[in-house]
Design an enzyme around this catalytic site. Structure first.
Site, PDB file in Angstrom:
ATOM      1  CD  GLU A  65     -21.618  18.527 -15.434  1.00  0.00           C
ATOM      2  OE1 GLU A  65     -21.774  19.683 -14.974  1.00  0.00           O
ATOM      3  OE2 GLU A  65     -22.162  18.160 -16.471  1.00  0.00           O
ATOM      4  CD  GLU A  72     -22.201  26.603 -16.338  1.00  0.00           C
ATOM      5  OE1 GLU A  72     -22.736  26.463 -15.205  1.00  0.00           O
ATOM      6  OE2 GLU A  72     -22.585  25.993 -17.348  1.00  0.00           O
TER       7      GLU A  72
END
Length: 121
Positions: A65, A72
């Site tokens: 994550e 991102e």
């Protein structure tokens, strides 16, 4: 070796984790799931090796994550406007998280179902 720089690297890493906790809904969801799984492990009496697997799965999910979030952010930085390749990069990174999450659920079921069947039946 510069111990001051080494110590600061832990500060920066901690700031990165805290930033993910504050801003990433999926990271918080994984924290909640980790708490639930940990409680389930305590109540079902996991063996040492089962705990090792569960801890590796939990922290592996946290790591992927964090990497997904970093990807991102970098994509958003270098491509503030919509670009198909930027979207694909973000989707593929998120897909890696999904694949690992599915893996953790399957392994978790393999570990927990036999223990629950003993308790329930």
């Amino acid at each position: 070796m510069n111990f001051h720089k080494f110590g600061k690297s832990f500060v920066y890493a901690t700031q990165g984790v805290l930033q993910a906790v504050k801003t990433e809904q999926n990271f918080r969801l994984h924290l909640l799931a980790a708490g639930i799984v940990s409680l389930a492990g305590i109540f079902t009496g996991l063996s040492k090796w089962e705990w090792i697997i569960v801890v590796m799965l939990i922290f592996g999910m946290f790591m992927i994550e964090l990497v997904n979030t970093a990807i991102e952010r970098v994509v958003d930085l270098v491509s503030p406007d919509y670009h198909l390749l930027a979207q694909q990069a973000k989707d593929i990174a998120a897909g890696a998280c999904l694949v690992y999450a599915i893996c953790t659920v399957i392994i978790g079921l393999i570990i927990f179902i036999p223990k629950w069947s003993v308790i329930l039946f």
